[in-house]
Write a protein that holds these residues in place. Structure first.
Motif, PDB file in Angstrom:
ATOM      1  N   ARG A   1       5.525 -33.379 -70.806  1.00 38.28           N
ATOM      2  CA  ARG A   1       5.768 -32.895 -72.131  1.00 38.28           C
ATOM      3  C   ARG A   1       5.433 -33.675 -73.410  1.00 38.28           C
ATOM      4  O   ARG A   1       4.754 -33.284 -74.138  1.00 38.28           O
ATOM      5  CB  ARG A   1       7.055 -32.386 -72.141  1.00 38.28           C
ATOM      6  N   LEU A   2       5.662 -35.020 -72.756  1.00 36.37           N
ATOM      7  CA  LEU A   2       5.196 -36.137 -74.074  1.00 36.37           C
ATOM      8  C   LEU A   2       3.808 -36.380 -73.895  1.00 36.37           C
ATOM      9  O   LEU A   2       3.238 -36.284 -75.258  1.00 36.37           O
ATOM     10  CB  LEU A   2       5.928 -37.332 -73.458  1.00 36.37           C
TER      11      LEU A   2
ATOM     12  N   SER B   1       1.886 -42.483 -77.234  1.00 40.59           N
ATOM     13  CA  SER B   1       3.200 -42.156 -77.440  1.00 40.59           C
ATOM     14  C   SER B   1       3.994 -42.777 -76.278  1.00 40.59           C
ATOM     15  O   SER B   1       3.707 -42.538 -75.214  1.00 40.59           O
ATOM     16  CB  SER B   1       3.477 -40.892 -77.641  1.00 40.59           C
TER      17      SER B   1
ATOM     18  N   CYS C   1       8.475 -43.798 -74.835  1.00 40.07           N
ATOM     19  CA  CYS C   1       9.936 -43.828 -75.080  1.00 40.07           C
ATOM     20  C   CYS C   1      10.537 -44.943 -74.424  1.00 40.07           C
ATOM     21  O   CYS C   1      10.184 -45.138 -73.209  1.00 40.07           O
ATOM     22  CB  CYS C   1      10.289 -42.366 -74.582  1.00 40.07           C
TER      23      CYS C   1
ATOM     24  N   SER D   1       2.627 -41.462 -72.551  1.00 40.51           N
ATOM     25  CA  SER D   1       1.771 -40.425 -72.644  1.00 40.51           C
ATOM     26  C   SER D   1       0.207 -40.791 -71.738  1.00 40.51           C
ATOM     27  O   SER D   1      -0.344 -40.127 -71.467  1.00 40.51           O
ATOM     28  CB  SER D   1       1.330 -40.082 -74.003  1.00 40.51           C
TER      29      SER D   1
ATOM     30  N   VAL E   1      11.413 -44.104 -80.020  1.00 36.67           N
ATOM     31  CA  VAL E   1      10.258 -43.376 -79.752  1.00 36.67           C
ATOM     32  C   VAL E   1       9.228 -44.287 -80.425  1.00 36.67           C
ATOM     33  O   VAL E   1       9.443 -44.515 -81.567  1.00 36.67           O
ATOM     34  CB  VAL E   1      10.182 -42.006 -80.398  1.00 36.67           C
TER      35      VAL E   1
ATOM     36  N   TYR F   1       7.917 -34.716 -84.749  1.00 35.91           N
ATOM     37  CA  TYR F   1       7.586 -35.162 -83.240  1.00 35.91           C
ATOM     38  C   TYR F   1       8.660 -36.017 -82.681  1.00 35.91           C
ATOM     39  O   TYR F   1       8.972 -35.614 -81.524  1.00 35.91           O
ATOM     40  CB  TYR F   1       6.273 -35.657 -82.941  1.00 35.91           C
TER      41      TYR F   1
ATOM     42  N   ILE G   1      11.118 -34.850 -79.290  1.00 30.70           N
ATOM     43  CA  ILE G   1      11.086 -35.632 -78.344  1.00 30.70           C
ATOM     44  C   ILE G   1      12.514 -36.394 -78.086  1.00 30.70           C
ATOM     45  O   ILE G   1      13.027 -36.094 -76.911  1.00 30.70           O
ATOM     46  CB  ILE G   1      10.052 -37.173 -78.373  1.00 30.70           C
TER      47      ILE G   1
END
Length: 371
Positions: free
Chosen positions: A19-20, A37, A39, A55, A123, A145, A149
């Motif tokens: 999903r990311l 991106s 986390c 990502s 994030v 966004y 997340i």
């Protein structure tokens, strides 16, 4: 979040990392300077930030697991805020370099993630250029966004926390007090994470996979809740009948896990297969001599092979009712002996040997003497 993004998410593999990746692709359509991106989750027990989602895969190791939150004033200040912060990797404080995963990135917009009022991580949106500032519209886009997340992560962690809390409650209500509680589970989970991290490059394991191995390794022996204390805490070796009863903890564990997943409607939760594999296969051996199914080699899931080595290492190096703790080097030698006898995964055992200092650090920090 527009309909196109929602449609892409609906058709992506059902993992947080997948999903990311979709969100990063969609974000780049409106903000082309975004390169990556990621986390980071916060571990309150160790005050450390650790990789969770990314990502893209990169060959660099990113930031170290030893990155502490509280000693770094800039990090600690940001975690208490609601809004994100633009940082320039080459110009701002060195601590921000730990967030850089894409070597082509020059800046990042970093947003704190909260669960209620509790800080749980960051994030990070990396950028190819170093802007002097971000426009209000760009900040709003990144914040939206970031919020999505954050919602995904909060949903996942809430389900995991519900599951883990239920298991802990079951232990408490059954007066389960043998050596499998407390620090043993913390140590074993840490060892499993070290092994999984060591294997990550070869098997292209995501940070999400590694984090779930760490979380779910604690469930490996939940079936022992259903085993008599007279067997669990026997101050000596088990006889054949007692050993047969002890072996039933694997099936009991699977039954308990399925019941909890169904009772809380968690059967569709991501990575339930990993939980099942760890509980069901952590006593299987490479040569097929383990139990309950006598699986061989790659029939045993990787996460279970990792958990097996982590569990045996801790069993060797800590006090048990029938034995004294083994020294670190003796424990590694025993793992290697078992690997040569084709009982344990060779790469998992090598991970222990090659990360000896990390294992020793966990042994000291989570020693039973510190209870």
């Amino acid at each position: 979040m527009d309909a196109k993004v929602i449609s892409l998410l609906a058709n992506k593999p059902d993992t947080l990392n997948g999903r990311l990746q979709v969100l990063n692709e969609c974000l780049r359509q409106s903000l082309t300077q975004i390169t990556h991106s990621s986390c980071l989750l916060y571990d309150e027990k160790t005050d450390s930030l650790k990789k969770f989602l990314s990502s893209h895969h990169f060959t660099n190791d990113g930031y170290a697991d030893s990155l502490r939150l509280k000693p770094n004033q800039a990090l600690f200040t940001l975690c208490q805020q609601e809004e994100g912060k633009l940082v320039l990797f080459d110009a701002d404080e060195p601590v921000w370099q730990h967030f850089k995963q894409d070597p082509q990135s020059h800046a990042a917009f970093i947003i704190p993630i909260k669960q209620g009022q509790r800080f749980i991580g960051f994030v990070c949106f990396e950028m190819a250029s170093s802007p002097d500032n971000l426009s209000d519209a760009e900040k709003i886009t990144l914040s939206l966004y970031g919020q999505y997340i954050s919602m995904m992560i909060n949903e996942e962690l809430s389900l995991v926390n519900t599951l883990m809390a239920t298991v802990r409650a079951a232990r408490d209500f059954t007066d389960f007090r043998d050596f499998e509680t407390g620090l043993h589970l913390d140590r074993m989970a840490c060892y499993a994470r070290i092994i999984a991290t060591h294997l990550a490059k070869k098997y292209r394991l995501s940070d999400e996979f590694i984090e779930h191995v760490y979380l779910f390794a604690r469930l490996h022996d939940i079936g022992k809740i259903g085993i008599s204390d007279t067997i669990l805490n026997k101050p000596g070796r088990l006889d054949d009948d007692e050993r047969s009863i002890m072996k039933t903890h694997v099936i009991k564990g699977i039954d308990m896990l399925e019941q909890v997943l169904n009772d809380y409607n968690l059967v569709d939760m991501r990575d339930t297969d990993m939980m099942r594999n760890i509980v069901a296969c952590h006593h299987e051996y490479i040569d097929g001599s383990g139990y309950p199914k006598g699986l061989k080699g790659d029939e045993i899931p990787l996460e279970a092979r990792i958990a097996t080595v982590a569990d045996i290492f801790d069993a060797l190096t800590c006090q048990r009712p029938y034995k004294k703790p083994w020294p670190l080097d003796d424990a590694i030698a025993e793992l290697e002996k078992m690997q040569q006898a084709n009982k344990l995964d060779a790469e998992c055992v090598a991970a222990v040997r090659e990360n000896k200092a990390e294992f020793e650090k966990v042994m000291k920090e989570l020693s039973d003497d510190k209870k």
